[in-house]
Structure formats: structure tokens, C-alpha cells
Design a protein around this motif. Structure first.
Motif, PDB file in Angstrom:
ATOM      1  N   LEU A 196       0.781  -0.819  -0.065  1.00 38.54           N
ATOM      2  CA  LEU A 196      -0.076   0.401   0.065  1.00 38.54           C
ATOM      3  C   LEU A 196       0.569   1.333  -0.145  1.00 38.54           C
ATOM      4  O   LEU A 196       0.777   2.254  -0.682  1.00 38.54           O
ATOM      5  CB  LEU A 196      -0.896   0.591   1.192  1.00 38.54           C
ATOM      6  N   ALA A 197       1.948   0.659   0.685  1.00 38.89           N
ATOM      7  CA  ALA A 197       2.594   2.502   0.909  1.00 38.89           C
ATOM      8  C   ALA A 197       3.479   2.324  -0.389  1.00 38.89           C
ATOM      9  O   ALA A 197       3.889   3.897  -0.916  1.00 38.89           O
ATOM     10  CB  ALA A 197       3.712   2.316   1.489  1.00 38.89           C
ATOM     11  N   ALA A 198       3.717   1.499  -1.157  1.00 38.69           N
ATOM     12  CA  ALA A 198       4.694   1.948  -2.417  1.00 38.69           C
ATOM     13  C   ALA A 198       3.805   2.094  -3.498  1.00 38.69           C
ATOM     14  O   ALA A 198       3.906   3.288  -4.490  1.00 38.69           O
ATOM     15  CB  ALA A 198       5.133  -0.097  -2.750  1.00 38.69           C
ATOM     16  N   ILE A 199       1.773   2.030  -3.136  1.00 33.79           N
ATOM     17  CA  ILE A 199       1.543   2.401  -4.621  1.00 33.79           C
ATOM     18  C   ILE A 199       0.518   3.497  -3.853  1.00 33.79           C
ATOM     19  O   ILE A 199      -0.070   3.982  -4.586  1.00 33.79           O
ATOM     20  CB  ILE A 199       0.590   1.493  -5.440  1.00 33.79           C
ATOM     21  N   ALA A 200       0.592   3.993  -2.871  1.00 38.16           N
ATOM     22  CA  ALA A 200       0.361   5.315  -2.395  1.00 38.16           C
ATOM     23  C   ALA A 200       0.333   6.886  -3.457  1.00 38.16           C
ATOM     24  O   ALA A 200      -1.026   7.038  -3.026  1.00 38.16           O
ATOM     25  CB  ALA A 200       0.394   5.051  -1.325  1.00 38.16           C
ATOM     26  N   ASP A 253       0.638   7.279  -6.275  1.00 32.12           N
ATOM     27  CA  ASP A 253       0.011   6.569  -7.509  1.00 32.12           C
ATOM     28  C   ASP A 253      -1.551   6.042  -8.052  1.00 32.12           C
ATOM     29  O   ASP A 253      -1.490   4.779  -8.132  1.00 32.12           O
ATOM     30  CB  ASP A 253       1.168   6.245  -8.463  1.00 32.12           C
ATOM     31  N   ALA A 254      -2.446   6.926  -7.571  1.00 31.91           N
ATOM     32  CA  ALA A 254      -3.913   6.799  -8.300  1.00 31.91           C
ATOM     33  C   ALA A 254      -3.791   5.951  -9.016  1.00 31.91           C
ATOM     34  O   ALA A 254      -4.668   4.768  -8.614  1.00 31.91           O
ATOM     35  CB  ALA A 254      -4.503   8.047  -8.247  1.00 31.91           C
ATOM     36  N   ALA A 255      -2.703   5.889 -10.294  1.00 33.82           N
ATOM     37  CA  ALA A 255      -3.855   4.671 -11.556  1.00 33.82           C
ATOM     38  C   ALA A 255      -2.571   3.563 -11.441  1.00 33.82           C
ATOM     39  O   ALA A 255      -3.340   2.250 -11.546  1.00 33.82           O
ATOM     40  CB  ALA A 255      -3.064   4.943 -12.745  1.00 33.82           C
ATOM     41  N   VAL A 256      -1.519   3.189  -9.939  1.00 34.65           N
ATOM     42  CA  VAL A 256      -1.187   2.266 -10.051  1.00 34.65           C
ATOM     43  C   VAL A 256      -2.214   1.608  -8.744  1.00 34.65           C
ATOM     44  O   VAL A 256      -2.740   0.714  -8.589  1.00 34.65           O
ATOM     45  CB  VAL A 256       0.372   2.212  -9.040  1.00 34.65           C
ATOM     46  N   ALA A 257      -3.135   2.350  -7.764  1.00 31.57           N
ATOM     47  CA  ALA A 257      -3.165   2.099  -6.958  1.00 31.57           C
ATOM     48  C   ALA A 257      -4.574   1.376  -7.053  1.00 31.57           C
ATOM     49  O   ALA A 257      -4.975   0.127  -7.889  1.00 31.57           O
ATOM     50  CB  ALA A 257      -3.628   2.886  -5.533  1.00 31.57           C
TER      51      ALA A 257
END
Length: 112
Positions: free
Chosen positions: A86-90, A92-96
Motif C-alpha cells: 500500500l505504501a508503495a502505491i499510495a 500513484d492513483a493509477a497504480v492503486a
């Protein structure tokens, strides 16, 4: 006067009080407060410590419900995402969005 939860529980036990648990989140829902009140011998509203510990963990609750032999009792599918992920994608909304849809997002995104 400020009291700790322990002194509050001790006072409630001494006075024979019943605690109305209206604490949301954290120790009010994870079984900590319930265990403290149980140990002090204080009656309280709501679920006990074991049920609270289970229900704060939605994936564990779902697994317990799925194992029940009663028809009509179910829980939606859970996706457990490690905090590190979660911390890694937080940022970048598209990655999330891609992560939550299993990679089905058509939005461009950077890989990390």
C-alpha cells in the motif's frame, strides 16, 4: 482529573458500574478494552474480547464465516494487501486502481 483506562476500569469495578462501550477504532474495537474490563471484573456492553479481536480483522472474520455450516451466512471476498505494498502505491492513483482491479486498469501508470 485524567484517568488511564486501567484506573477507569478499577474504579468501575469498585463502584459496580456497567461500562457502555461506545469507543470506535483502536482499543475500543480490537479487544484490548474488553480484555481490560473483563480482567477488572467490569460488566460492559458490546462484544467480548475474543469476538472483538476476530472482528477487527476482516479477512479472519470472513474465513470464520466461510467455514460456518449455515446457509445464507457469508462474507464478501477479501483482498489482503500488505502495508508495504500500500505504501508503495499510495502516491500513484493509477497504480492503486490497477492493483485493486487485478491489473485490469487501462490507465497509464508507472511501474515501481
Amino acid at each position: 482529573r485524567q484517568e488511564t483506562l486501567t484506573t477507569l476500569a478499577d474504579t468501575a469495578a469498585t463502584e459496580g458500574a456497567v461500562m457502555f462501550n461506545a469507543v470506535h477504532g483502536g482499543c475500543g474495537e480490537d479487544g484490548s478494552l474488553q480484555a481490560l474490563l473483563d480482567t477488572a471484573g467490569v460488566c460492559f456492553t458490546g462484544s467480548g474480547a475474543a469476538a472483538s479481536r476476530l472482528c477487527i480483522d476482516k479477512a479472519a472474520t470472513g474465513a470464520v464465516l466461510a467455514a460456518l455450516p449455515f446457509p445464507g451466512i457469508s462474507s464478501c471476498r477479501k483482498i489482503v494487501v500488505p502495508t508495504v505494498r500500500l505504501a508503495a502505491i499510495a502516491g500513484d492513483a493509477a497504480v492503486a486502481a490497477s492493483h485493486w482491479t487485478g491489473g485490469a486498469s487501462s490507465a497509464p501508470h508507472s511501474q515501481s
